[in-house]
Design an enzyme around this catalytic site. Structure first.
Site, PDB file in Angstrom:
ATOM      1  CD  GLU A 266      -3.741  -0.883   0.700  1.00  0.00           C
ATOM      2  OE1 GLU A 266      -3.057   0.234  -0.459  1.00  0.00           O
ATOM      3  OE2 GLU A 266      -4.005  -1.843   0.325  1.00  0.00           O
ATOM      4  CB  CYS A 300      -1.999   7.477   0.754  1.00  0.00           C
ATOM      5  SG  CYS A 300      -3.487   6.379   1.948  1.00  0.00           S
TER       6      CYS A 300
HETATM    7  P1  NAD Z   1       8.307   5.038   4.558  1.00  0.00           P
HETATM    8  O1  NAD Z   1       8.147   4.885   3.828  1.00  0.00           O
HETATM    9  O2  NAD Z   1       8.728   6.213   5.237  1.00  0.00           O
HETATM   10  O3  NAD Z   1       7.668   4.089   6.075  1.00  0.00           O
HETATM   11  C1  NAD Z   1       6.561   3.244   6.239  1.00  0.00           C
HETATM   12  C2  NAD Z   1       6.891   2.072   7.128  1.00  0.00           C
HETATM   13  O4  NAD Z   1       7.922   1.093   6.548  1.00  0.00           O
HETATM   14  C3  NAD Z   1       7.778   2.080   8.391  1.00  0.00           C
HETATM   15  O5  NAD Z   1       7.676   1.582   9.125  1.00  0.00           O
HETATM   16  C4  NAD Z   1       8.969   1.939   7.903  1.00  0.00           C
HETATM   17  O6  NAD Z   1       9.491   1.869   9.367  1.00  0.00           O
HETATM   18  C5  NAD Z   1       9.084   1.505   7.169  1.00  0.00           C
HETATM   19  N1  NAD Z   1      10.418   0.693   6.822  1.00  0.00           N
HETATM   20  C6  NAD Z   1      11.273   1.789   5.710  1.00  0.00           C
HETATM   21  N2  NAD Z   1      11.905   0.969   5.212  1.00  0.00           N
HETATM   22  C7  NAD Z   1      12.027  -0.503   5.188  1.00  0.00           C
HETATM   23  C8  NAD Z   1      12.730  -1.379   4.936  1.00  0.00           C
HETATM   24  N3  NAD Z   1      13.847  -1.122   3.915  1.00  0.00           N
HETATM   25  N4  NAD Z   1      12.408  -2.232   5.293  1.00  0.00           N
HETATM   26  C9  NAD Z   1      10.873  -3.128   5.632  1.00  0.00           C
HETATM   27  N5  NAD Z   1      10.644  -1.391   6.377  1.00  0.00           N
HETATM   28  C10 NAD Z   1      10.508  -0.285   6.039  1.00  0.00           C
HETATM   29  O7  NAD Z   1       6.461   5.889   4.571  1.00  0.00           O
HETATM   30  P2  NAD Z   1       6.044   7.491   6.220  1.00  0.00           P
HETATM   31  O8  NAD Z   1       7.369   8.734   5.726  1.00  0.00           O
HETATM   32  O9  NAD Z   1       6.032   6.115   6.908  1.00  0.00           O
HETATM   33  O10 NAD Z   1       3.994   7.108   5.372  1.00  0.00           O
HETATM   34  C11 NAD Z   1       3.684   7.923   4.352  1.00  0.00           C
HETATM   35  C12 NAD Z   1       3.893   7.058   3.194  1.00  0.00           C
HETATM   36  O11 NAD Z   1       3.440   6.089   3.231  1.00  0.00           O
HETATM   37  C13 NAD Z   1       3.577   7.819   1.517  1.00  0.00           C
HETATM   38  O12 NAD Z   1       4.169   7.314   0.701  1.00  0.00           O
HETATM   39  C14 NAD Z   1       2.140   7.767   1.778  1.00  0.00           C
HETATM   40  O13 NAD Z   1       1.143   7.635   0.677  1.00  0.00           O
HETATM   41  C15 NAD Z   1       2.224   5.974   1.874  1.00  0.00           C
HETATM   42  N6  NAD Z   1       0.722   5.704   2.641  1.00  0.00           N
HETATM   43  C16 NAD Z   1       0.661   4.402   1.792  1.00  0.00           C
HETATM   44  C17 NAD Z   1      -1.189   4.273   1.796  1.00  0.00           C
HETATM   45  C18 NAD Z   1      -1.886   3.262   1.073  1.00  0.00           C
HETATM   46  O14 NAD Z   1      -3.082   2.743   1.509  1.00  0.00           O
HETATM   47  N7  NAD Z   1      -1.845   3.064  -0.056  1.00  0.00           N
HETATM   48  C19 NAD Z   1      -1.124   4.378   3.506  1.00  0.00           C
HETATM   49  C20 NAD Z   1      -0.526   5.398   4.116  1.00  0.00           C
HETATM   50  C21 NAD Z   1       0.534   5.513   3.857  1.00  0.00           C
END
Ligand code: NAD
Length: 517
Positions: A266, A300
Site C-alpha cells: 500500500e 496517501c
Molecule cells: P516510509 O516508507 O518512510 O515508512 C513506512 C514504513 O516502512 C515505516 O514503518 C518504516 O520504518 C518502514 N520501512 C522503511 N524502509 C523499510 C525497509 N527497507 N524494510 C522494511 N520496512 C521499511 O513512509 P512514511 O513516511 O511513514 O509514510 C508516508 C508514505 O506512506 C506516503 O508515501 C503515503 O502515500 C504512504 N501511505 C500509503 C497508504 C496506502 O494505503 N496506499 C497509506 C498510508 C500511507
C-alpha cells in the site's frame, strides 16, 4: 500535553518510558536503546520507547509461530468473538487514543478520533467476516466426485505501517488477519511508536481476559533497515503487508520476493480530481478542501492534482484561493484549527524543496508556499496550505510531496482530462465531479481512471472500510480492509473428493488398464 491515557502508569514527558517489544509480555533488555517520540505540534518529547533487539525479535517471531499453531485451531467465529471484544474495548478508549494520535502524529482531533473509529469499524466488519470465510464449490467433470475450495490460516503476518495513519492501517490488516487465523507482528513507523504501544495494550487486555496464548499479537519497534529488514527476510513470515512510500515498497517487494514470500503493498498516491464544466461548485469546494488540506496533505489519498475545465477555471480558482486563505493552521487540539503540523523537520524540508522546484519549473503559487516559523509556530513543523497554477510539463506534479500542495491543471476536453489524470506513476485514488452520466461512466470505464479507487462527486480521500482499499501502478497493487481483501491473509486449498467406486482420471486419460492391481 495534559493527556491521560488510562493504562499508562506515568504521565507523558521526560520521565515516560515504555518497552517497545510485546510478545505476550512487554519485554525490555538490560541496557536498552530508546526511540524518542516527539510531538510535531511543538517539538516536545512525549516519551521514550525501547527499541527491539535482534534477540528480542527472534523470541517474538518464535512466539508468534507457536501461537499460530494454537490460534489457527480456534474456530473462526470464536476468533471473531475475541475481535468483537477488542472492538468494544477500542470504543472505551476512543477519546484517549484519538488524543494520543493527534499528539504524536499532528492530525486535528476529529481526524484522530476518526482514525480510532476506523479501527472500531474494521473490528465490527471482521466479526461478521469471521462467519463468512467461504470457499466456492463447482461441478467435477468426473462422476461421484466433489470439487471445492477452502481457505486456511496462513501463518504469522508481518504488518509494517506508515506514520500518517498510525492506528487505522494496522487495524485494516490486524482485525482481518486475526479472524483469518493468523498471528501478527506489527512494526509501526518510528515516528508514531506510542500510538502503537497504546493500541497493543488495549488488545493485550482482551487477549489476557480470554486466556489466549501469548504471541497472537506482537509488537516490535525499530527502523526499516533493522527490524523491517529482519521481518522482510524472515521465512517464518509468509506475508508482509507494508504501507509506506514507493521507495520502501520497491525494496520490500524485492526482498520478500527473493524468498518467494507474499506481499500486500500500500504505497504512495498522487491523486487527481477532474472538475467538468457542470461541476456542482459548492460540493467540489468542500471535497477539495478536505481532500487537499485535511491531515496537512499527509494522506496517501490526499488530492494533489485538480484538473479544472476551462469554462469554470477562473470562478472555481477564485473561490478556492479565498477558502485557502481562510484556513486556520495551528494546534490540532484547537477546535477552529483545520490543518495541523507536518510530521517533522524533514517533511518541512521536502515541502521547501517542492516549492523551489515549482518556481523553477514555471508554476505560479496562487496562495501559500511558505514555512510558518514565528510565534506559536516556532517550535512545531507548520507550513501554509499551498495552491499552484501548474502545467502538464512540470515534473514536480508527477511526484508525491507529502505536504498540502495542490496543483491546478486546466483542460478543454474530457479526453484531455483523462490523459492528464493518468499521466503519473502512481494509481491510488481518483474522482470526477459531473452531473453528466456519460462523462461519469467514461471516467469509471476501462478507458477512464487507472486507479484502484474511482469516485464521482466526492473527493479522493476518506474511504469507507467496506470496500477493498488499494491502488495500481506504483501504489503497489495491494488491497486491504473490506470486500474480499481477506483472501490475501489466507491460503487457498482446492480439494477433490471421490465418493464413488471407480478411479476415473481427469481429461479422460486411460492409464494402466492392462496392469494387475
Ligand atoms: P516510509 O516508507 O518512510 O515508512 C513506512 C514504513 O516502512 C515505516 O514503518 C518504516 O520504518 C518502514 N520501512 C522503511 N524502509 C523499510 C525497509 N527497507 N524494510 C522494511 N520496512 C521499511 O513512509 P512514511 O513516511 O511513514 O509514510 C508516508 C508514505 O506512506 C506516503 O508515501 C503515503 O502515500 C504512504 N501511505 C500509503 C497508504 C496506502 O494505503 N496506499 C497509506 C498510508 C500511507
Amino acid at each position: 500535553m495534559d493527556i491521560h491515557f488510562p493504562m499508562f502508569e506515568k504521565p507523558f514527558g521526560e520521565g515516560f518510558t515504555h518497552p517497545g517489544t510485546f510478545n505476550g509480555q512487554w519485554v525490555i533488555g538490560g541496557k536498552p536503546d530508546y526511540l524518542e517520540s516527539i510531538s510535531p505540534i511543538d517539538g516536545s518529547l512525549i516519551g521514550r520507547v525501547s527499541l527491539t533487539t535482534e534477540i528480542e525479535y527472534e523470541e517474538t517471531i518464535h512466539k508468534a509461530r507457536e501461537a499460530f499453531l494454537a490460534w489457527r485451531k480456534i474456530p473462526a467465529p470464536k476468533r471473531g468473538e475475541i475481535v468483537r471484544q477488542m472492538g468494544l474495548r477500542f470504543r472505551d478508549y476512543k477519546e484517549s487514543l484519538g488524543k494520543l494520535i493527534t499528539l504524536e502524529m499532528g492530525k486535528i482531533l476529529p481526524e484522530g478520533e476518526g482514525e480510532v473509529q476506523e479501527l472500531i469499524d474494521i473490528a465490527d466488519f471482521a466479526v461478521g467476516l469471521s462467519r463468512q470465510l467461504y470457499g466456492m464449490t463447482t461441478h467435477s467433470e468426473r462422476p461421484h466426485h466433489r470439487l471445492y475450495e477452502q481457505w486456511h490460516p496462513l501463518g504469522p503476518v508481518g504488518i509494517i505501517t506508515a506514520f500518517n495513519f498510525p492506528v487505522a492501517v494496522f487495524g485494516w490488516n490486524a482485525m482481518i488477519a486475526l479472524v483469518c487465523g493468523d498471528t501478527l507482528i506489527w512494526k509501526p513507523s518510528s515516528k508514531t511508536p506510542l500510538s502503537a504501544v497504546a493500541v497493543v495494550r488495549v488488545m493485550e487486555e482482551v487477549l489476557k481476559e480470554n486466556e489466549m496464548p501469548e504471541g497472537v499479537v506482537n509488537l516490535v519497534i525499530g527502523s526499516g533497515s533493522t527490524i523491517g529488514e529482519l521481518m522482510t527476510r524472515d521465512p517464518e513470515i509468509p506475508l508482509i503487508s507494508a504501507t509506506g512510500s514507493v521507495r520502501m515498497g520497491k525494496y520490500v517487494a524485492k526482498t520478500v520476493a527473493e524468498r518467494l514470500g507474499r506481499t500486500i503493498l500500500e504505497l504512495g498516491g498522487n491523486n487527481g480530481v477532474i472538475l467538468m464544466e457542470d461541476t456542482d461548485m459548492e460540493l467540489a469546494l468542500q471535497a477539495v478542501l478536505f481532500g487537499a488540506v485535511g491531515t496537512a496533505g499527509q494522506r496517501c489519498t490526499t488530492i494533489r492534482r485538480l484538473m479544472v475545465h476551462e469554462a469554470i477555471l477562473e470562478n472555481f480558482t477564485d473561490r478556492l484561493v479565498r477558502a485557502y486563505k481562510s484556513i486556520q493552521v495551528g494546534d490540532p487540539f484547537e477546535k477552529r484549527t483545520l490543518m495541523g503540523p507536518l510530521i517533522d523537520a524533514d517533511a518541512v524540508r521536502q515541502f521547501e524543496k517542492a516549492i523551489a522546484q515549482i518556481e523553477k519549473e514555471g508554476g505560479k503559487i496562487l496562495t501559500g508556499g511558505k514555512v510558518l516559523k514565528s510565534g506559536d509556530y516556532a517550535k512545531g513543523f507548520y507550513v501554509e496550505p499551498t495552491l499552484v497554477m501548474a502545467h502538464p510539463d512540470m515534473s514536480v506534479i508527477k511526484q508525491e510531496t507529502f505536504a498540502p500542495i495542490l496543483y491546478i491543471l486546466p483542460f478543454k476536453t474530457l479526453e484531455e482530462a483523462i490523459v492528464l489524470h493518468n499521466a503519473v506513476p502512481q494509481g491510488l485514488s481518483s474522482a470526477m465531479f459531473t452531473k453528466n452520466l456519460l462523462h461519469a461512466e467514461t471516467f469509471l470505464g476501462p478507458e477512464g481512471s487507472d486507479c484502484g479507487i474511482a469516485n464521482i462527486n466526492i473527493g479522493t480521500s476518506g474511504a469507507e472500510i467496506g470496500g477493498a482499499f488499494g491502488g495500481e501502478k506504483e501504489t503497489g497493487g495491494g488491497r486491504e480492509a473490506g470486500s474480499d481483501a481477506w483472501k490475501a491473509y489466507m491460503r487457498r486449498q482446492t480439494c477433490t473428493i471421490n465418493w464413488g467406486q471407480d478411479m476415473p482420471l481427469a481429461q479422460g486419460i486411460q492409464f494402466g488398464s492392462g496392469c494387475t492391481t
